[in-house]
Design an enzyme around this catalytic site. Structure first.
Site, PDB file in Angstrom:
ATOM      1  N   HIS A   1     -31.010   0.723 -25.243  1.00 51.73           N
ATOM      2  CA  HIS A   1     -31.543  -0.101 -26.351  1.00 51.73           C
ATOM      3  C   HIS A   1     -30.679  -1.347 -26.627  1.00 51.73           C
ATOM      4  O   HIS A   1     -31.197  -2.445 -26.821  1.00 51.73           O
ATOM      5  CB  HIS A   1     -31.661   0.770 -27.604  1.00 51.73           C
ATOM      6  CG  HIS A   1     -32.680   0.286 -28.586  1.00 51.73           C
ATOM      7  ND1 HIS A   1     -33.424   1.137 -29.362  1.00 51.73           N
ATOM      8  CD2 HIS A   1     -33.089  -0.963 -28.927  1.00 51.73           C
ATOM      9  CE1 HIS A   1     -34.237   0.432 -30.134  1.00 51.73           C
ATOM     10  NE2 HIS A   1     -34.047  -0.852 -29.886  1.00 51.73           N
TER      11      HIS A   1
ATOM     12  N   LYS B   1     -36.424   4.215 -25.495  1.00 48.62           N
ATOM     13  CA  LYS B   1     -35.065   3.656 -25.364  1.00 48.62           C
ATOM     14  C   LYS B   1     -34.025   4.624 -25.905  1.00 48.62           C
ATOM     15  O   LYS B   1     -34.281   5.300 -26.916  1.00 48.62           O
ATOM     16  CB  LYS B   1     -34.962   2.332 -26.152  1.00 48.62           C
ATOM     17  CG  LYS B   1     -36.144   1.417 -25.949  1.00 48.62           C
ATOM     18  CD  LYS B   1     -36.086   0.119 -26.731  1.00 48.62           C
ATOM     19  CE  LYS B   1     -37.425  -0.597 -26.663  1.00 48.62           C
ATOM     20  NZ  LYS B   1     -38.372  -0.255 -27.730  1.00 48.62           N
TER      21      LYS B   1
ATOM     22  N   ASP C   1     -44.867   0.914 -26.514  1.00 45.81           N
ATOM     23  CA  ASP C   1     -43.407   0.748 -26.570  1.00 45.81           C
ATOM     24  C   ASP C   1     -42.847   1.455 -27.801  1.00 45.81           C
ATOM     25  O   ASP C   1     -43.245   1.159 -28.932  1.00 45.81           O
ATOM     26  CB  ASP C   1     -43.049  -0.745 -26.662  1.00 45.81           C
ATOM     27  CG  ASP C   1     -41.544  -0.963 -26.653  1.00 45.81           C
ATOM     28  OD1 ASP C   1     -40.970  -1.041 -25.549  1.00 45.81           O
ATOM     29  OD2 ASP C   1     -40.933  -1.016 -27.750  1.00 45.81           O
TER      30      ASP C   1
ATOM     31  N   TYR D   1     -36.703   4.449 -33.489  1.00 41.39           N
ATOM     32  CA  TYR D   1     -37.845   4.178 -34.373  1.00 41.39           C
ATOM     33  C   TYR D   1     -38.310   5.439 -35.088  1.00 41.39           C
ATOM     34  O   TYR D   1     -39.151   5.372 -35.989  1.00 41.39           O
ATOM     35  CB  TYR D   1     -39.049   3.585 -33.606  1.00 41.39           C
ATOM     36  CG  TYR D   1     -38.781   2.320 -32.824  1.00 41.39           C
ATOM     37  CD1 TYR D   1     -37.600   1.587 -32.999  1.00 41.39           C
ATOM     38  CD2 TYR D   1     -39.700   1.832 -31.905  1.00 41.39           C
ATOM     39  CE1 TYR D   1     -37.355   0.437 -32.268  1.00 41.39           C
ATOM     40  CE2 TYR D   1     -39.454   0.678 -31.178  1.00 41.39           C
ATOM     41  CZ  TYR D   1     -38.276  -0.002 -31.363  1.00 41.39           C
ATOM     42  OH  TYR D   1     -38.034  -1.147 -30.636  1.00 41.39           O
TER      43      TYR D   1
END
Ligand code: NAP
Length: 270
Positions: free
Chosen positions: A106, A73, A43, A48
Site C-alpha cells: 500500500h 493491498k 479495488d 479500508y
C-alpha cells in the site's frame, strides 16, 4: 471491458470501482451495482476495512469469478514476510475468493527491508493465491530499489494521478520498465469538477468533466479506479469508451498540472 496486459501476463481491466470510504451496505450495494452495469474490476485494501462487504457484493452479484479482477493491498506496517502470508489468507476468507488478482504494497516503509514483502509475494504467486503483484505510492527511487529485489515482475504502481497531479516523469519511467500505473483519486476527490478548461472540453464532446478526465487517463495508458457510491455516478464513469479526445484536448489537459496532491499522510516519503 477493455484491458491491459500486465508484465505478469494477466489482463487487467482499464476501469475499476474504487472503494475507499465505502463500508457496510453502501459498499456491498455499490459493488453489486457496478458489476450489474458491467464493471469487472474492484479495488480495495486491508486498510479500508471493507473486504467483507466487497465480498458480499461480489457473491450476491453471482458473477463468475474468472470474469472479475480484484485488487487489494497490504498495509505499510505489515510488510513482514510472515504477516503477509498470514494476512493474505485472511483477505481470501474475507473476500470469499480463492485467489487475488493483484496484491499491492500500500505504501513503502523504509523501516522494513524490501526483501520481506517481495519474498512473500513470490511464494504467494507460486502457491496460486495471488496472480500479479505490485506497489503503490512508490516514487522512482523506491521502484529502482524494488526492481533490484523482486524475483517476480512488478506489474502495477498505483499512485495519485489526475489533471492537477500529472506525474509525467513517473509515468515515463514506469512505461520504460513495463509497469502500468493505476490512477487513484482520478477525479481528484471531486476537486476538478469545477475546472473551466475541463468544462469547455466536456461541452465540446457532450460528456461530463468526470468522463473527460477518466478518458484522458486511459488514453495516456493508465488504469482508472474512480470511487462512486451512487448508481448514476457509477454508470457515468463507465461511459468513457464511446469517444476519443483529440491530441489538442489531451495537451490542454496535460497543461493543467499544479503538482497538487490531495492524499498525503504524514508518513509518506514523496
Ligand atoms: N493506493 C492508495 O494509497 C489510494 C489512495 C486513495 C485512493 N485509492 C483508491 O482509489 C479510489 C478512488 O480514489 P478516491 O476515492 O480518493 O477519489 P476519486 O475517485 O477521485 O473521487 C471520489 C469522489 O468523486 C465522486 N464522484 C465519482 N464519480 C463522479 C461523477 N461521475 N461525477 C461527480 N462526482 C463523482 C464520488 O462521489 P459519490 O461517492 O457520491 O458517488 C466521490 O465523492 C479509492 O476509492 C481507492 O480505491 C488508493
Amino acid at each position: 471491458m477493455r484491458s491491459i496486459k500486465l508484465s505478469s501476463n494477466y489482463e487487467m481491466p482499464v476501469l475499476g470501482l474504487g472503494t475507499w470510504q465505502l463500508k457496510g451496505k453502501s459498499c456491498k450495494d455499490a459493488v453489486k451495482t457496478a458489476i450489474k452495469l458491467g464493471y469487472t474490476h474492484i479495488d480495495t485494501a486491508d486498510a479500508y476495512d471493507n473486504h467483507v462487504d466487497v465480498g458480499k457484493g461480489i457473491k450476491e452479484s453471482k458473477i463468475e469469478r474468472s470474469k472479475l479482477f480484484i485488487t487489494t493491498k497490504v498495509w505499510t506496517t505489515e510488510l513482514y514476510h510472515k504477516d503477509i502470508l498470514k494476512n493474505t489468507q485472511r483477505f481470501l476468507e474475507e473476500l470469499q475468493i480463492d485467489y487475488i488478482d493483484l496484491l499491492l504494497i500500500h505504501w513503502p516503509n523504509k523501516a522494513i527491508q524490501m526483501e520481506e514483502p517481495f519474498r512473500a509475494f513470490k511464494e504467494l504467486i507460486e502457491s496460486k493465491k495471488v496472480r500479479s503483484i505490485g506497489i503503490s505510492n512508490f516514487t522512482i527511487s523506491h521502484i529502482k530499489e524494488a526492481k533490484k529485489i523482486s524475483k517476480v515482475p512488478i506489474s502495477i504502481n498505483q499512485v495519485e494521478y489526475h489533471p492537477y497531479l500529472n506525474q509525467e516523469e513517473l509515468l515515463q519511467y514506469c512505461k520504460e520498465n513495463n509497469i502500468v500505473i493505476t490512477a487513484y483519486s482520478p477525479l481528484a476527490r471531486g476537486r476538478i469538477l469545477e475546472d473551466s478548461t475541463l468544462k469547455e472540453i466536456a461541452k465540446k464532446y457532450n460528456k461530463t468533466i468526470s468522463q473527460v478526465v477518466l478518458r484522458w487517463l486511459i488514453q495516456k495508458g493508465l488504469i482508472v479506479i474512480p470511487k462512486a457510491s451512487s448508481e448514476s455516478h457509477i454508470k457515468e464513469n463507465l461511459e468513457i469508451f464511446d469517444f476519443e479526445l483529440k491530441k489538442e484536448d489531451m495537451n490542454k489537459i496535460n497543461s493543467l498540472d499544479k503538482n497538487q496532491r490531495f492524499v498525503n499522510p504524514g508518513f509518506a516519503e514523496f
